[in-house]
Structures are given as structure tokens and as C-alpha cells.
Write a protein that holds these residues in place. Sequence first.
Motif, PDB file in Angstrom:
ATOM      1  N   LEU A  49       0.825  -1.206   0.000  1.00  0.00           N
ATOM      2  CA  LEU A  49       0.000   0.000   0.000  1.00  0.00           C
ATOM      3  C   LEU A  49       0.858   1.256   0.000  1.00  0.00           C
ATOM      4  N   SER A  50       1.908   1.275   0.805  1.00  0.00           N
ATOM      5  CA  SER A  50       2.766   2.459   0.861  1.00  0.00           C
ATOM      6  C   SER A  50       3.464   2.706  -0.470  1.00  0.00           C
ATOM      7  N   GLU A  51       3.908   1.647  -1.141  1.00  0.00           N
ATOM      8  CA  GLU A  51       4.543   1.790  -2.448  1.00  0.00           C
ATOM      9  C   GLU A  51       3.555   2.358  -3.463  1.00  0.00           C
ATOM     10  N   LEU A  52       2.325   1.872  -3.446  1.00  0.00           N
ATOM     11  CA  LEU A  52       1.315   2.354  -4.385  1.00  0.00           C
ATOM     12  C   LEU A  52       0.964   3.818  -4.130  1.00  0.00           C
ATOM     13  N   LEU A  53       0.833   4.193  -2.859  1.00  0.00           N
ATOM     14  CA  LEU A  53       0.488   5.577  -2.531  1.00  0.00           C
ATOM     15  C   LEU A  53       1.610   6.539  -2.924  1.00  0.00           C
ATOM     16  N   MET A  54       2.853   6.109  -2.746  1.00  0.00           N
ATOM     17  CA  MET A  54       3.967   6.968  -3.129  1.00  0.00           C
ATOM     18  C   MET A  54       4.059   7.105  -4.644  1.00  0.00           C
ATOM     19  N   ALA A  55       3.787   6.026  -5.373  1.00  0.00           N
ATOM     20  CA  ALA A  55       3.836   6.088  -6.832  1.00  0.00           C
ATOM     21  C   ALA A  55       2.674   6.894  -7.410  1.00  0.00           C
ATOM     22  N   SER A  56       1.549   6.942  -6.682  1.00  0.00           N
ATOM     23  CA  SER A  56       0.375   7.660  -7.188  1.00  0.00           C
ATOM     24  C   SER A  56       0.462   9.168  -6.989  1.00  0.00           C
ATOM     25  N   GLY A  57       1.463   9.644  -6.259  1.00  0.00           N
ATOM     26  CA  GLY A  57       1.594  11.069  -6.003  1.00  0.00           C
ATOM     27  C   GLY A  57       0.865  11.541  -4.765  1.00  0.00           C
ATOM     28  N   PHE A  58       0.230  10.606  -4.041  1.00  0.00           N
ATOM     29  CA  PHE A  58      -0.515  11.000  -2.844  1.00  0.00           C
ATOM     30  C   PHE A  58       0.401  11.610  -1.793  1.00  0.00           C
ATOM     31  N   VAL A  59       1.618  11.070  -1.687  1.00  0.00           N
ATOM     32  CA  VAL A  59       2.562  11.590  -0.698  1.00  0.00           C
ATOM     33  C   VAL A  59       2.926  13.034  -1.017  1.00  0.00           C
ATOM     34  N   HIS A  60       3.075  13.358  -2.301  1.00  0.00           N
ATOM     35  CA  HIS A  60       3.383  14.733  -2.696  1.00  0.00           C
ATOM     36  C   HIS A  60       2.202  15.658  -2.408  1.00  0.00           C
ATOM     37  N   PHE A  61       0.999  15.155  -2.666  1.00  0.00           N
ATOM     38  CA  PHE A  61      -0.215  15.925  -2.372  1.00  0.00           C
ATOM     39  C   PHE A  61      -0.313  16.237  -0.886  1.00  0.00           C
ATOM     40  N   LEU A  62      -0.143  15.202  -0.070  1.00  0.00           N
ATOM     41  CA  LEU A  62      -0.212  15.385   1.385  1.00  0.00           C
ATOM     42  C   LEU A  62       0.939  16.246   1.878  1.00  0.00           C
ATOM     43  N   GLY A  63       2.087  16.108   1.225  1.00  0.00           N
ATOM     44  CA  GLY A  63       3.256  16.863   1.657  1.00  0.00           C
ATOM     45  C   GLY A  63       3.085  18.356   1.529  1.00  0.00           C
ATOM     46  N   VAL A  64       2.473  18.805   0.440  1.00  0.00           N
ATOM     47  CA  VAL A  64       2.257  20.240   0.257  1.00  0.00           C
ATOM     48  C   VAL A  64       1.277  20.775   1.289  1.00  0.00           C
ATOM     49  N   ALA A  81       4.946  13.366   6.912  1.00  0.00           N
ATOM     50  CA  ALA A  81       3.736  13.004   7.645  1.00  0.00           C
ATOM     51  C   ALA A  81       3.243  11.621   7.241  1.00  0.00           C
ATOM     52  N   PHE A  82       3.406  11.280   5.974  1.00  0.00           N
ATOM     53  CA  PHE A  82       2.998   9.955   5.513  1.00  0.00           C
ATOM     54  C   PHE A  82       3.851   8.875   6.164  1.00  0.00           C
ATOM     55  N   VAL A  83       5.139   9.117   6.308  1.00  0.00           N
ATOM     56  CA  VAL A  83       6.034   8.148   6.945  1.00  0.00           C
ATOM     57  C   VAL A  83       5.650   7.968   8.410  1.00  0.00           C
ATOM     58  N   VAL A  84       5.310   9.061   9.083  1.00  0.00           N
ATOM     59  CA  VAL A  84       4.891   8.983  10.486  1.00  0.00           C
ATOM     60  C   VAL A  84       3.641   8.111  10.618  1.00  0.00           C
ATOM     61  N   ALA A  85       2.653   8.352   9.734  1.00  0.00           N
ATOM     62  CA  ALA A  85       1.403   7.590   9.804  1.00  0.00           C
ATOM     63  C   ALA A  85       1.643   6.104   9.550  1.00  0.00           C
ATOM     64  N   MET A  86       2.429   5.771   8.535  1.00  0.00           N
ATOM     65  CA  MET A  86       2.679   4.366   8.223  1.00  0.00           C
ATOM     66  C   MET A  86       3.547   3.703   9.289  1.00  0.00           C
ATOM     67  N   GLY A  87       4.517   4.448   9.841  1.00  0.00           N
ATOM     68  CA  GLY A  87       5.351   3.891  10.890  1.00  0.00           C
ATOM     69  C   GLY A  87       4.564   3.562  12.145  1.00  0.00           C
ATOM     70  N   TYR A  88       3.615   4.421  12.503  1.00  0.00           N
ATOM     71  CA  TYR A  88       2.805   4.180  13.688  1.00  0.00           C
ATOM     72  C   TYR A  88       1.791   3.069  13.445  1.00  0.00           C
ATOM     73  N   THR A  89       1.423   2.863  12.190  1.00  0.00           N
ATOM     74  CA  THR A  89       0.422   1.850  11.863  1.00  0.00           C
ATOM     75  C   THR A  89       1.017   0.446  11.835  1.00  0.00           C
ATOM     76  N   SER A  90       2.150   0.304  11.177  1.00  0.00           N
ATOM     77  CA  SER A  90       2.669  -1.022  10.869  1.00  0.00           C
ATOM     78  C   SER A  90       3.761  -1.487  11.806  1.00  0.00           C
ATOM     79  N   GLY A  91       4.406  -0.575  12.532  1.00  0.00           N
ATOM     80  CA  GLY A  91       5.486  -0.966  13.419  1.00  0.00           C
ATOM     81  C   GLY A  91       6.798  -1.152  12.680  1.00  0.00           C
ATOM     82  N   PHE A  92       7.789  -1.722  13.395  1.00  0.00           N
ATOM     83  CA  PHE A  92       9.102  -1.972  12.794  1.00  0.00           C
ATOM     84  C   PHE A  92       8.938  -2.835  11.551  1.00  0.00           C
ATOM     85  N   PRO A  93       9.696  -2.626  10.473  1.00  0.00           N
ATOM     86  CA  PRO A  93      10.622  -1.506  10.238  1.00  0.00           C
ATOM     87  C   PRO A  93      10.095  -0.535   9.180  1.00  0.00           C
TER      88      PRO A  93
END
Length: 382
Positions: A49-64, A81-93
Amino acid sequence: MSNLIRVLALSLLALGMFIYPQEVLRSAGEGLTLWWHFVLPALLPFFVLSELLMASGFVHFLGVLLESFMRPVFRLPGKAAFVVAMGYTSGFPMGAVLTAKLRNDKEITREEGERLLAFTNNPSPGFMFGAVASGMLGEPTLGIVLAGSVYLSNLIVGFLFRFYKAAPISQQSSSIPSFRRAWQEMKHAQNRENRSFGQILSDSVKQSTNTVLMVAGFMAIFSVILRLLNLWHVPLLLATLSHRIIQILEIPVLQAFFNGLFEMTLGCQEAIQALSTLNQQVAMLALIMGWGGLSVFAQIAGLISSTDLRFSSFLIARVLHGFIALGLSQIFLSVAKVPTSGLPVRIVDPSTLFWNSWQISALVFLGCMSILSILAIVRFRN
């Protein structure tokens, strides 16, 4: 000198594997069993999911949209912010995986990557709520105390790391972004992506599978190392030596602590068995989960090896995280007024670990994304 120590350590490891082949086989099998039944199904979907969201440009949208929030608070770009959300959701690593990807793509600077790495790696919510609170302690409500202590202390660490090699915030990065500019940034990111959706999905699955396979290898080898160390009574020896210095702590408590330094799950289980009161148990659990364990450290080091990120900042952050989590856990226990008498000790088998981990992780993911969406809407309206 360091090369000599490394050779000696590897020689001892090889010797132990030859002397105790059955123990090596059993411990490696236990590590891979945990990975197969719980880690693989919990991590792989979020990796894809994280790979797909980053490739779709969602991370850039959220980043701005979140630039004006992340930059003043953590001195990080909005994409973090996207990294924080995914890190808190999925845990290590997960946090290390996404941080390394942003750094390799030149989306963040070296200092920003080290700040981000410092506070985006946690135990998974399924582990804290299911394995520890429900499985080991037998009290699911304590998951709120443990998760609250670990998550809040990590945010505090992230705020403290805003002063780590901090550069002045430019006027451009602190200005309030517009929804139109965020949309345009997402479109530009999509235009730069020349792969079809099928290829993006295929690449996402391949990369995610490689990552979880690497995690499996680390879990197996560190299960073997920890079993050999216990066969050689290394944690017990360290606990005995430490007891002569810190006589207020019993040897079983110190032994559980040293096991937790190496591997989080075993350390948590032994801490519950070694300590008699709930306050002490929760304090040790928060400390061990904030630290993470050397097996997690090895995973993080392997994931950032392709970048120029320094590991020292992550190590400092883990020490801070462990002690802050310990303090917050005691504050939360006193506020919650949970009885401090010892709970019955439960010996947990692997089938109990990570109970409902997927449901809990999904809820945390939805909660994180909802908070980020609300922040984005507030910034847009302002």
C-alpha cells in the motif's frame, strides 16, 4: 581492532551452531514461524500500500498540504507526515523503509532523514494490544497505557530532534500551502511516473516481498543468537555482574532487561514473569518496547545501508524513547488508577501473539489518515 572483534564474534557464533545444532534448528524455526503466521500478513499489505500511494503522487499531495504543520513542529517536509502515519500503523521496520526511500529519491536531506528515522519506528499496535496487553498481561485495557506511552514518547523524541542540526525555516516552507498547489504537485508526480499501473503494482509487490524476506532472515538469525547467548548464560552473567552495582534490582529482573536489549518479545515476556507488581511490569515493558532490541537495530541498519543516513542518531533516539516511555507509563497508570497488584503471569505460546493485529493496525491506520486529513483541511481553509 574492530575487525578482530567481528571475526571472533562470528567464530563463536559458528562454533555454537556446530555444538548445538538442534537448538539452532528449533530457535530458527520459532523465529520463522512467528514471521510466517504474524509478521508477513501484518506487514506485506502495508508495504504494498505504501509503495502504491507513493507512486500515485498522494505523498506529494499530502506533503504540500502539511508542510506548514510538519516544518515548524518537527523541521521536516510535509511528505514526512505519511512516513509517520505508516510507521505508527505497521510498526518496525516500516518507518526505516519509507525514510530510506525518500532519501534515495532525494525528497529529503540527510539531516531530515535522520530526524525522521529517529521517531517513526515503533512496535506495532497489534503487538502492544494483542501480544503484550491481552496475551502476556491478560488485561487488554493496559494496551491503551502501553501504546499511549510508546506513541506519545516517540512524538516527544521527534519534537526534541527538531533541534538536531536544525537549519532556519525558510519563508517559503513556512507559508500556508493551497489545495490547488497540492493538486498540481500530485499531477506532476504522476506525470513523472512513466510506469503503467500494472508495472507499478508488480514492482510494489516485488520490493515489498524482498523487504519482508529480509525481516524473516533477521528474525531467524537473531533467534539463534539469543538462544546461544542464553545457553552460554550470557544474560545471566551480565545480570549477576550488574546486580553487584545496582543491588536494588534482583538478578531475574536484570536478566529480563538484558534479554530485552537483544530481543523485544522475549524481554517483555520475561519482564512480566520476573516482576511482581503492575507498576514495575508496565515500566519495564515500556522501556523495552521503546528501546526496540538489537534485532530491530540490525533491520534498521540493513535498510538504511543504501543511504548516507547515520545510525548514531537512531541509537540516541531509542535510548531517549525508552526512558521517556517508562516515565509516561507511570504517569498514565497513576491517572488511570489501575490496581498495582501483580497480574497472574501467563506463559504465552505463539498462537496467542499478535492477536487481532491486522484489525488493530487497520484502525490505527484509519485514525492516522483521518488526523492527517483533518489537519490538511484545516490548513486549506486557513
